[in-house]
Design an enzyme around this catalytic site. Structure first.
Site, PDB file in Angstrom:
ATOM      1  N   GLU A 349      96.089 -22.872   6.381  1.00 33.72           N
ATOM      2  CA  GLU A 349      96.913 -23.533   5.364  1.00 33.72           C
ATOM      3  C   GLU A 349      97.421 -22.635   4.251  1.00 33.72           C
ATOM      4  O   GLU A 349      97.744 -23.122   3.162  1.00 33.72           O
ATOM      5  CB  GLU A 349      96.111 -24.680   4.733  1.00 33.72           C
ATOM      6  CG  GLU A 349      94.903 -24.248   3.898  1.00 33.72           C
ATOM      7  CD  GLU A 349      93.596 -24.174   4.659  1.00 33.72           C
ATOM      8  OE1 GLU A 349      92.527 -24.143   4.015  1.00 33.72           O
ATOM      9  OE2 GLU A 349      93.643 -24.141   5.912  1.00 33.72           O
ATOM     10  N   HIS A 382      97.389 -32.136   8.804  1.00 29.71           N
ATOM     11  CA  HIS A 382      96.148 -31.560   8.266  1.00 29.71           C
ATOM     12  C   HIS A 382      96.459 -30.389   7.340  1.00 29.71           C
ATOM     13  O   HIS A 382      95.954 -30.325   6.208  1.00 29.71           O
ATOM     14  CB  HIS A 382      95.256 -31.110   9.424  1.00 29.71           C
ATOM     15  CG  HIS A 382      93.924 -30.572   9.002  1.00 29.71           C
ATOM     16  ND1 HIS A 382      92.765 -31.319   9.027  1.00 29.71           N
ATOM     17  CD2 HIS A 382      93.564 -29.353   8.529  1.00 29.71           C
ATOM     18  CE1 HIS A 382      91.763 -30.586   8.595  1.00 29.71           C
ATOM     19  NE2 HIS A 382      92.216 -29.376   8.293  1.00 29.71           N
ATOM     20  N   GLU A 383      97.298 -29.474   7.801  1.00 30.00           N
ATOM     21  CA  GLU A 383      97.568 -28.270   7.007  1.00 30.00           C
ATOM     22  C   GLU A 383      98.371 -28.589   5.746  1.00 30.00           C
ATOM     23  O   GLU A 383      98.161 -27.968   4.698  1.00 30.00           O
ATOM     24  CB  GLU A 383      98.301 -27.233   7.857  1.00 30.00           C
ATOM     25  CG  GLU A 383      97.574 -26.805   9.120  1.00 30.00           C
ATOM     26  CD  GLU A 383      96.120 -26.429   8.880  1.00 30.00           C
ATOM     27  OE1 GLU A 383      95.815 -25.796   7.849  1.00 30.00           O
ATOM     28  OE2 GLU A 383      95.276 -26.786   9.727  1.00 30.00           O
ATOM     29  N   HIS A 386      96.299 -29.859   2.964  1.00 27.51           N
ATOM     30  CA  HIS A 386      95.614 -28.760   2.275  1.00 27.51           C
ATOM     31  C   HIS A 386      96.438 -28.191   1.119  1.00 27.51           C
ATOM     32  O   HIS A 386      95.877 -27.552   0.221  1.00 27.51           O
ATOM     33  CB  HIS A 386      95.331 -27.617   3.257  1.00 27.51           C
ATOM     34  CG  HIS A 386      94.039 -27.744   3.987  1.00 27.51           C
ATOM     35  ND1 HIS A 386      92.843 -27.987   3.347  1.00 27.51           N
ATOM     36  CD2 HIS A 386      93.748 -27.638   5.321  1.00 27.51           C
ATOM     37  CE1 HIS A 386      91.877 -28.017   4.240  1.00 27.51           C
ATOM     38  NE2 HIS A 386      92.398 -27.812   5.448  1.00 27.51           N
TER      39      HIS A 386
END
Length: 943
Positions: A349, A382-383, A386
């Site tokens: 990330e 998800h990334e 972050h």
């Protein structure tokens, strides 16, 4: 060691001038403290490190110096193409980088020594400046500690004064590595991307620094709570493009060979988020409103073919979703995503420069499975989560990395559901996440989500934190908390958390306080910290046992090894329902049994606890209630929530593994499957029966077990057979998963019509040798079953297709399918290929060996192979290897070998402890259950 390329005299002179300019041009930033630290004695240097003592080294940096800003100049000397081969073994490539850095810092406690981190760097030319007086401070010595601290110790002639502002300049040289730090990645590129140029190998360089590899790229204060601004300059080959965390400020040709790129300053961030990539990649623009420039980079031929288009299309939608959800705009003016041919992690990330394994980011219409879009959307979600949880607000130390990873996992459930609502993935992802956490957390060698900081110091202890507890349990307890206080209050609390701690570092107490404030403002009375600390500060989770005859309920620490004593207890929120859909929330706040009317069965009705699996615990019932629930599952399963249908099976099997119920109860819970069409219950059953397969596929239990599964799957297989036989897929997304499950279970357990279908489809492809008419969704399972049923001809055909395919999705499916053969000599050959990076990339070595180990014919081969070649194969993912290759271990001989292996290689990580513990559990479980399991399967198939 690769040869270092020579630098021209003109370049060297300009380099010196640039270095001086960097020192002179640093912008002064000051950190002000509300309490002024007056005269204090200089900070003592950390105790000397001894290689002969058994005491662990001091590896944390002293907090007397606070970094504010880095000016970093880096030059990777890598060639992107081999233009001249000196001889067969020594092309004109170079794997060296050089550079310099100036870090400006504030002194809060007087000291005569500067400590920062540096690893495997040749450091020179230290210059320390007093930025307040512009005076130079003499350096008396420079020492790199040869232990896990990686301290670079700089002793000074004069002490730095508390309250003063200083800078440290260092020049350095290092080696470009494989997968970690600054690393090299390769790929094959040719026309049409480079017109008139034959296909040839290309090289690029990039960084992967989480958790503690920034010190391998430049000397720095390499701890997450020592945030700073980064001003970065990259010198790179002409013809390449440099990408960094921030947007490019200016980029010019330096001379005939080199280009220099200056980046805007980054936000204040941790060192592990520092990143750059130098490549010849091409980009795809995302449709945006113009506020944030979003580009997705990949190999030029992949970009030209449109393989980055799906990722580009959904990225801004996900980013906008998070901005709206958190009420905080994405910090930077640009977001760059890069599909990397080589990357240690599936994705990383880095703020503003997110890197992905290309197989997880690229999508090729007509070749990639439709279901592969789930992988891409989930990973991007998800990334990008972050960018707030981890990048904007960061944990203070690695013992609480779950504040990064647990949140990113949890938030991705909602983002994917928003951007791709027809996928209907949220429930499936929640269940998959919950079960991954449950599996590891049922071992005594598990760890708390938030262990004491002193328990996470050594390098292997930091790496051990990146596991399913951190990711999956972290997300599960956040979901439980949101259920307790309501999703609306929870979201309000995390908005406060992100706003109050932007650009700062936190621990879990900061999170509890923000959610507590939101809870009180909403009129709630839950003591958030009291409840949640029982779930984050101790290992494991409870099993709640309910007697529906008298309403008695109690909790106990759930462990696969129930002979272990544990006095742990949790604040447990229990949502309960009966035949009627109405549910209520009841608290269990001690380990003592209590009686609740809500748990009493009235008129023979069933009671169901943990409705929709919101709680992080298992549930056991008295035999009568189990029988009622399983009867309901067989007669009319839809009266039980879908997630609970999957969870009832999972609880039954795992309670049986822990000897809390008879193993026959778990097996009885699978009878309903002959009429079940939904994916979640089937996934739960297949995953749990996989444990039985691993324990018994080398014994007489396996035959009757296969016969039983063959009968159970016929209903589902026939339900999707028309689509399957015509190489088509259902329109319903969930049914597409069910179709794959049906084929896998039916073929692997010998259903004749399934094996005939799979081998026929594969043979048609082999005979045409060009047109692959197998639907992309079905390729992975068809390839595997056909290779398993075939011999050398099928294997060689798959291997040839693997070698010649440029599509990463297709290559990944073929790479897995090659491990399915039952021919031992072919598996041995395949294992040998993993030692050749020209055949199997290093990042794919661990997963390839694990695929082979999953095959009963390859288990012993893989175990012997990793012991013979540990030094090489462990470079990829040692944790994955140990977890995968030892999963079938269930004999004392295998346990003894595992212990000897751990001793021989001095393997200290938690994964080895867990493998040993799991093997011990397996040995006992097999010896106690084999006979009754064999009897059950034989009786079922005799009907």
């Amino acid at each position: 060691m690769a040869k270092e390329s020579a630098i021209s005299k003109a370049f060297a002179a300009t380099f010196v001038i640039l270095t001086v300019s960097v020192i002179a041009g640093i912008v002064v930033m000051s950190i002000f403290y509300s309490t002024q630290i007056a005269k204090m004695n200089p900070t003592p240097r950390p105790p000397p490190q001894s290689t002969t003592t058994s005491l662990p080294p001091v590896i944390r940096l002293p907090k007397n110096l606070i970094p504010q800003r880095y000016n970093v100049l880096l030059q990777p000397h890598l060639y992107t193409r081999i233009t001249e081969v000196v001889n067969v073994t020594s092309p004109n490539q170079t794997m060296v980088f050089t550079g310099n850095s100036t870090v400006s810092f504030h002194c809060v406690l007087g000291t005569r020594a500067i400590y920062l981190n540096s690893m495997d760097l040749a450091v020179s030319d230290p210059v320390v400046m007093n930025k307040d007086t512009n005076e130079r401070i003499g350096v008396s010595s420079v020492e790199n500690h040869k232990d896990e601290s990686n301290f670079l110790e700089i002793q000074l002639n004069d002490a730095l004064a508390a309250g003063g502002n200083y800078s440290l300049f260092l020049a350095f040289k290092g080696e470009i590595r494989t997968l970690h730090g600054m690393f090299v990645s390769t790929y094959v590129e040719g026309s049409p991307a480079y017109e008139g140029d034959e296909s040839t190998e290309r090289f690029l360089t990039a960084t992967h620094l989480e958790p503690i590899d920034a010190r391998k790229v430049f000397p720095c204060f390499d701890e997450p709570d020592m945030k700073a601004v980064f001003d970065v300059t990259i010198i790179h080959r002409i013809g390449t493009t440099a990408q960094g965390n921030a947007d490019i400020r200016e980029s010019n040709n330096f001379d005939d060979d080199w280009k220099i790129t200056f980046f805007h300053p980054t936000p204040k961030m941790s060192t592990y988020l520092f990143a750059f990539v130098v490549s010849e990649f091409a980009s795809t623009n995302s449709p945006t409103d113009g506020r944030v420039k979003i580009k997705t980079y990949a190999r030029p031929d992949a970009t030209a073919a449109g393989h980055t288009q799906y990722a580009a299309n959904i990225t801004e939608k996900i980013l906008k979703f998070y901005e709206s959800r958190y009420g905080i705009d994405y910090e930077q003016k640009k977001l760059t995503q890069i599909a990397m041919p080589d990357l240690a992690a599936e994705a990383m990330e880095n703020w503003g420069l997110v890197t992905y394994q290309e197989g997880s980011l690229l999508y090729e219409e007509g070749v990639s499975s439709l279901l592969h879009k789930e992988v891409i959307a989930s990973l991007i979600a998800h990334e990008l989560a972050h960018q707030w949880f981890g990048n904007l607000v960061t944990m203070k130390w690695w013992n609480e990395v779950w504040l990064n990873e647990g949140f990113a996992t949890y938030e991705s459930f909602f983002a994917v559901d928003h951007v791709e609502p027809t996928f209907q993935l949220k429930e499936a992802h929640i269940m998959s996440n919950l079960h991954a956490a449950f599996e590891q957390d049922a071992l005594a060698s598990s760890h708390p989500l938030s262990p004491p900081r002193d328990d996470v110091q050594m390098i292997y202890e930091i790496y051990d934190m990146f596991d399913s507890i951190t990711y999956c349990k972290g997300a599960a307890v956040l979901r439980m908390l949101a259920d307790i206080v309501t999703e609306r209050v929870f979201t309000k609390g995390i908005k406060m958390y992100l706003s109050d701690f932007s650009y700062k570092n936190t621990d879990q107490n900061d999170l509890w306080e923000c959610i507590q404030k939101a809870e009180y403002e909403d009129g709630g009375h839950t003591n958030v910290a009291t409840v949640m600390n029982t779930w984050t500060k101790q290992i494991g989770y409870p099993v709640i046992t309910i007697n529906t005859t008298n309403g008695e309920v109690y909790q106990k620490h759930f462990l696969f090894n129930q002979s272990l004593e544990s006095g742990l207890w949790w604040n447990v929120p229990i949502r309960v329902m009966s035949n009627t859909p109405k549910s209520s929330l009841i608290w269990l706040v001690s380990s003592d049994p209590v009686r609740k009317d809500e748990f009493i069965s009235k008129n023979g009705e069933w009671i169901l606890a943990n409705v929709n699996c919101a709680g992080y615990y298992r549930v056991n019932y008295n035999p009568e209630n189990w029988e009622r629930l399983l009867t309901q599952m067989e007669s009319n399963p839809h009266k039980i929530p879908l997630m609970n249908r999957g969870q009832l099976v999972d609880d039954a099997f795992n309670l049986a593994r822990a000897k809390l119920v008879e193993v026959t109860l778990a097996l009885n819970s699978t009878r309903f499957l002959r009429n079940e069409r939904e994916f979640i219950p089937w996934e739960s059953t297949v995953r749990n029966l996989e444990y039985f397969v691993l324990m018994f596929d080398r014994s007489e239990v396996y035959g009757p077990m296969q016969a039983y599964l063959c009968e159970q799957v016929k209903g589902l297989y026939n339900f999707v057979r028309n689509d399957t036989d015509n190489s088509q897929v259902p329109t319903d997304h969930s049914l597409q998963h069910s179709q794959i499950t049906a084929i896998e279970v039916a073929c692997s357990n010998g259903l004749p019509e399934c094996l005939e279908m799979a081998t026929k489809m594969f043979a048609n492809w082999m005979n045409t040798n060009s047109t692959n008419k197998i639907h992309p969704n079905l390729r992975s399972v068809i390839y595997c079953q056909a290779v398993a049923a075939g011999g050398r001809e099928e294997w060689d055909f798959a291997w040839n297709k693997f070698q010649n395919s440029s599509d990463t999705s297709e290559k990944d499916q073929l790479r897995q399918a090659l491990s399915c053969t039952k021919k031992i000599w072919l598996l041995n050959r395949y294992l040998g290929y993993t030692l050749d990076p020209e055949k199997i990339r290093l990042m794919d070595v661990a997963s390839t060996i694990n695929y082979i180990a999953k095959n009963v014919a390859g288990q012993a081969l893989a175990w012997n192979f990793i012991r013979a070649h540990w030094e090489y194969v462990s470079q990829g993912d040692a944790v994955m290897l140990i977890e995968g290759v030892t999963r079938r271990f269930s004999t004392q001989f295998e346990l003894d070998e595992l212990k000897r292996f751990a001793t021989d290689y001095n393997l200290l990580g938690r994964v080895v402890q867990q493998a040993i513990e799991q093997t011990q559990v397996n040995i006992q479980w097999v010896s106690e259950n084999k006979d009754s399991i064999l009897e059950w399967f034989e009786s079922e198939t005799a009907l």
